[in-house]
Design an enzyme around this catalytic site. Structure first.
Site, PDB file in Angstrom:
ATOM      1  N   GLY A  31      39.073  83.374  45.114  1.00 35.15           N
ATOM      2  CA  GLY A  31      39.987  82.395  44.535  1.00 35.15           C
ATOM      3  C   GLY A  31      40.981  81.894  45.563  1.00 35.15           C
ATOM      4  O   GLY A  31      41.741  82.675  46.145  1.00 35.15           O
ATOM      5  N   GLY A  33      43.460  79.762  44.926  1.00 34.71           N
ATOM      6  CA  GLY A  33      44.563  79.137  44.200  1.00 34.71           C
ATOM      7  C   GLY A  33      45.865  79.560  44.872  1.00 34.71           C
ATOM      8  O   GLY A  33      45.898  79.903  46.057  1.00 34.71           O
ATOM      9  N   GLU A 190      55.138  68.095  29.097  1.00 39.03           N
ATOM     10  CA  GLU A 190      54.933  67.097  30.155  1.00 39.03           C
ATOM     11  C   GLU A 190      53.985  65.997  29.681  1.00 39.03           C
ATOM     12  O   GLU A 190      54.237  64.804  29.885  1.00 39.03           O
ATOM     13  CB  GLU A 190      54.279  67.750  31.373  1.00 39.03           C
ATOM     14  CG  GLU A 190      55.205  68.567  32.235  1.00 39.03           C
ATOM     15  CD  GLU A 190      54.453  69.474  33.219  1.00 39.03           C
ATOM     16  OE1 GLU A 190      55.133  70.160  33.969  1.00 39.03           O
ATOM     17  OE2 GLU A 190      53.219  69.508  33.220  1.00 39.03           O
TER      18      GLU A 190
HETATM   19  C1  LIG Z   1      48.395  72.140  33.876  1.00 43.46           C
HETATM   20  C2  LIG Z   1      49.136  73.278  34.504  1.00 43.46           C
HETATM   21  C3  LIG Z   1      50.466  73.118  34.872  1.00 43.46           C
HETATM   22  C4  LIG Z   1      51.161  74.161  35.462  1.00 43.46           C
HETATM   23  N1  LIG Z   1      52.472  73.959  35.814  1.00 43.46           N
HETATM   24  C5  LIG Z   1      53.136  74.943  36.463  1.00 43.46           C
HETATM   25  C6  LIG Z   1      54.465  74.715  36.934  1.00 43.46           C
HETATM   26  O1  LIG Z   1      55.028  73.645  36.751  1.00 43.46           O
HETATM   27  N2  LIG Z   1      55.083  75.734  37.596  1.00 43.46           N
HETATM   28  C7  LIG Z   1      54.465  76.930  37.814  1.00 43.46           C
HETATM   29  O2  LIG Z   1      55.058  77.807  38.441  1.00 43.46           O
HETATM   30  N3  LIG Z   1      53.225  77.178  37.356  1.00 43.46           N
HETATM   31  C8  LIG Z   1      52.541  76.210  36.701  1.00 43.46           C
HETATM   32  N4  LIG Z   1      51.268  76.440  36.249  1.00 43.46           N
HETATM   33  C9  LIG Z   1      50.694  77.789  36.404  1.00 43.46           C
HETATM   34  C10 LIG Z   1      50.198  78.004  37.803  1.00 43.46           C
HETATM   35  O3  LIG Z   1      49.391  76.923  38.216  1.00 43.46           O
HETATM   36  C11 LIG Z   1      49.412  79.314  37.830  1.00 43.46           C
HETATM   37  O4  LIG Z   1      50.278  80.349  37.447  1.00 43.46           O
HETATM   38  C12 LIG Z   1      48.853  79.589  39.207  1.00 43.46           C
HETATM   39  O5  LIG Z   1      47.921  78.595  39.560  1.00 43.46           O
HETATM   40  C13 LIG Z   1      48.180  80.959  39.249  1.00 43.46           C
HETATM   41  O6  LIG Z   1      47.686  81.167  40.537  1.00 43.46           O
HETATM   42  P1  LIG Z   1      46.377  82.034  40.734  1.00 43.46           P
HETATM   43  O7  LIG Z   1      46.181  82.133  42.209  1.00 43.46           O
HETATM   44  O8  LIG Z   1      46.462  83.279  39.954  1.00 43.46           O
HETATM   45  O9  LIG Z   1      45.197  81.178  40.086  1.00 43.46           O
HETATM   46  P2  LIG Z   1      44.755  79.687  40.348  1.00 43.46           P
HETATM   47  O10 LIG Z   1      45.777  78.947  41.108  1.00 43.46           O
HETATM   48  O11 LIG Z   1      44.325  79.172  39.036  1.00 43.46           O
HETATM   49  O12 LIG Z   1      43.494  79.850  41.297  1.00 43.46           O
HETATM   50  C14 LIG Z   1      42.311  80.471  40.895  1.00 43.46           C
HETATM   51  C15 LIG Z   1      41.208  80.051  41.847  1.00 43.46           C
HETATM   52  O13 LIG Z   1      40.079  80.872  41.615  1.00 43.46           O
HETATM   53  C16 LIG Z   1      38.919  80.085  41.626  1.00 43.46           C
HETATM   54  N5  LIG Z   1      37.918  80.787  40.821  1.00 43.46           N
HETATM   55  C17 LIG Z   1      38.005  81.115  39.518  1.00 43.46           C
HETATM   56  N6  LIG Z   1      36.913  81.792  39.133  1.00 43.46           N
HETATM   57  C18 LIG Z   1      36.123  81.895  40.232  1.00 43.46           C
HETATM   58  C19 LIG Z   1      34.857  82.495  40.465  1.00 43.46           C
HETATM   59  N7  LIG Z   1      34.185  83.119  39.503  1.00 43.46           N
HETATM   60  N8  LIG Z   1      34.319  82.399  41.694  1.00 43.46           N
HETATM   61  C20 LIG Z   1      34.986  81.739  42.694  1.00 43.46           C
HETATM   62  N9  LIG Z   1      36.185  81.175  42.521  1.00 43.46           N
HETATM   63  C21 LIG Z   1      36.757  81.259  41.302  1.00 43.46           C
HETATM   64  C22 LIG Z   1      39.374  78.760  41.044  1.00 43.46           C
HETATM   65  O14 LIG Z   1      38.497  77.704  41.431  1.00 43.46           O
HETATM   66  C23 LIG Z   1      40.761  78.620  41.635  1.00 43.46           C
HETATM   67  O15 LIG Z   1      40.746  77.929  42.864  1.00 43.46           O
HETATM   68  C24 LIG Z   1      50.533  75.408  35.669  1.00 43.46           C
HETATM   69  C25 LIG Z   1      49.196  75.579  35.295  1.00 43.46           C
HETATM   70  C26 LIG Z   1      48.505  74.524  34.734  1.00 43.46           C
HETATM   71  C27 LIG Z   1      47.058  74.710  34.340  1.00 43.46           C
END
Ligand SMILES: Cc1cc2nc3c(=O)[nH]c(=O)nc-3n(C[C@H](O)[C@H](O)[C@H](O)COP(=O)(O)OP(=O)(O)OC[C@H]3O[C@@H](n4cnc5c(N)ncnc54)[C@H](O)[C@@H]3O)c2cc1C
Length: 463
Positions: A31, A33, A190
């Site tokens: 991931g 993200g 939003e």
């Molecule tokens: C519409 C929206 C608005 C938001 N607004 C805010 C905000 O204003 N402020 C804030 O702080 N937070 C906000 N958030 C929340 C924030 O985006 C998340 O908390 C954050 O992205 C979490 O980070 P992460 O690294 O855990 O996961 P993510 O950033 O979601 O990244 C996960 C990654 O894993 C990859 N992945 C998933 N499954 C697999 C797999 N099986 N194999 C390979 N790759 C995979 C995905 O493609 C992705 O790139 C928002 C979320 C959304 C959906």
């Protein structure tokens, strides 16, 4: 099945570097993200080999997805290729592919046609929207998580206006142009605020036959107040700011069913041309594949150092991890938590390699911001709460600051300044399918009631 090694190099110096790097511990990150990318960047400065795997070739800045969904920005302005982001770090390889599972005993990550071995594993696969066991609602009420979701929402919203105009031009303007947003968290707020602005201000001079003031934007929240993670005064302020924009806010409105062109709330049925889902979050199904306990949302219960029980070499971070803070409150699923956990995990891996003890994760909450619309937002920095223009300015600068890439920051800043002055939203392209099944359904329903009241006639374009 193939097991990956780092790419071979030719000359002596490169071979030496390769041998050293092949002996370096391999960290696999699932991931790219907010959490995974932060971990990769923090580890890149250390003698480790990093393999970053994602099913998309790009990192998405999710907080601005609603801007793509509402035609304010284009996808390329809020996303960047992962390979490009880490191009300066020779010890990071990027693999495009969907991870399907893990063999924790053999220390292997499984993709469809590839196994990748690791010494340390960081799972940062995030979360998606949850339909509370009604997965069939997704096609009727899309949620917002990916660029594809945002483009589908944009398509439906813009198409609904076009179909309403066409119908009104033919003298048949009976279908209610309602937009329903289910879920009063930050994303629902939003979307509702921006849709209200679009219909009241952005499109006001461009449509000739429909009366855009009659467009209804309805925000449904199952709980007693919107923005429940914010203080009560800010929830009230957000509700007031939404009402001023023309949004109907309904709290304690529990959706019991979603139909092709309506939602049911107990005995009440609300017809809608577009239904958007911003309620409920479910962790990535990859969490369950680690074979360790998960909570009701599928988030993995992690140790204070973010590792999982029985496997100190496996970490879970970000939206996929369930961890409470020192006061016993569950950490929220927000970008700062994911980024800080990515940095903390990188630090613990480096500590392991240096023979130092690990540190427990401590979240530093720097505050929360939610935007509602133009010059409308709420912000909570501990006991300090602000609303309106100042909160909106703070929101704007924080989001520009954290966007990836100088080019994107500059473009977004210019786009926002332009649309602030002109109310224009430049990305209003309808791409893909030009049908909207909910509209067909609504037209059929209104035809039925019209036919009952008057004799049938052919629609004729008004002169
Ligand atoms: C519409 C929206 C608005 C938001 N607004 C805010 C905000 O204003 N402020 C804030 O702080 N937070 C906000 N958030 C929340 C924030 O985006 C998340 O908390 C954050 O992205 C979490 O980070 P992460 O690294 O855990 O996961 P993510 O950033 O979601 O990244 C996960 C990654 O894993 C990859 N992945 C998933 N499954 C697999 C797999 N099986 N194999 C390979 N790759 C995979 C995905 O493609 C992705 O790139 C928002 C979320 C959304 C959906």
């Amino acid at each position: 099945m193939v097991e990956t090694q780092l790419v071979c190099s030719q000359d002596g110096e490169q071979k030496l570097a390769q041998m050293q790097s092949e002996n370096a511990p391999r960290v696999v990150i699932v991931g790219a993200g907010f959490g995974g990318l932060r971990a990769a960047r923090a580890l890149a400065r250390h003698p480790v080999q990093i393999t970053l795997i994602d099913r998309k070739n790009h990192h998405t800045f999710q907080p601005l997805l609603y801007q793509v969904a509402t035609a304010g920005l284009s996808p390329v302005e809020i996303a960047a290729p992962i390979r490009w982001i880490v191009r300066g770090s020779r010890n990071i390889e990027v693999l495009l592919g969907e991870v399907q599972g893990f063999d924790l005993d053999r220390r292997v990550v499984r993709l469809a046609d590839l196994s990748v071995r690791y010494d340390y594993l960081i799972v940062a696969a995030g979360a998606s929207h949850a339909y509370f066991g009604h997965d069939d609602w997704e096609a009727l009420a899309p949620g917002l998580k990916t660029i594809e979701d945002a483009l589908e929402i944009r398509r439906r919203v813009l198409l609904a206006f076009e179909l309403a105009e066409r119908q009104a031009a033919s003298g048949e303007g009976r279908v209610p142009l309602n937009f329903l947003i289910v879920g009063g968290g930050p994303t629902g707020v939003e979307l509702a605020g921006t849709l209200a602005e679009i219909s009241r201000r952005v499109l006001a001079n461009e449509f000739r036959s429909i009366d855009l003031k009659r467009t209804r934007i309805i925000l449904l929240e199952g709980g007693p107040r919107i923005l429940p993670s914010y203080s009560e005064d800010l929830s009230r302020s957000a509700e007031e700011q939404l009402r001023q924009l023309g949004v109907e806010v309904r709290t304690s409105a529990m959706v019991t069913n979603v139909e092709p062109a309506a939602v049911q709330m107990g005995g009440t049925r609300l017809p809608a041309a577009v239904i958007l889902w911003a309620a409920g979050v479910a962790a990535s199904p990859l969490g369950k594949k680690l074979g360790t306990p998960v909570d009701r949302a599928g988030r993995v219960l992690v140790n204070p150092d973010l590792s999982i029980a029985g496997h100190p070499e496996v970490f879970v971070i970000g939206d996929l991890a369930a961890l409470k803070d020192e006061s016993g409150k569950m950490l929220p699923g927000v970008a700062p938590v994911a980024m800080q956990q990515g940095a903390a995990t990188a630090d613990n891996i480096v500590r392991d390699l240096g023979g130092e003890p690990r540190r427990s994760f401590h979240y530093r909450d720097k505050g929360s911001l939610a935007t509602i619309g133009r010059a409308a937002a709420v912000a909570q920095f501990g006991a300090f709460h602000i609303s309106g223009y100042l909160a909106w300015l703070a929101w704007l600068f924080v989001h520009i600051f954290f966007l990836i890439g100088f080019r994107n920051r500059m473009i977004v800043l210019i786009q926002w300044a332009w649309s602030y002055l002109t109310y224009e939203r430049g990305a209003r392209l309808i791409t893909g399918d030009s049908s909207l099944p909910s509209w067909t359904e609504l037209s059929r329903e209104s035809d039925g009631s019209a036919q009952a009241a008057s004799p049938p006639h052919d629609p004729v374009l008004k002169s």
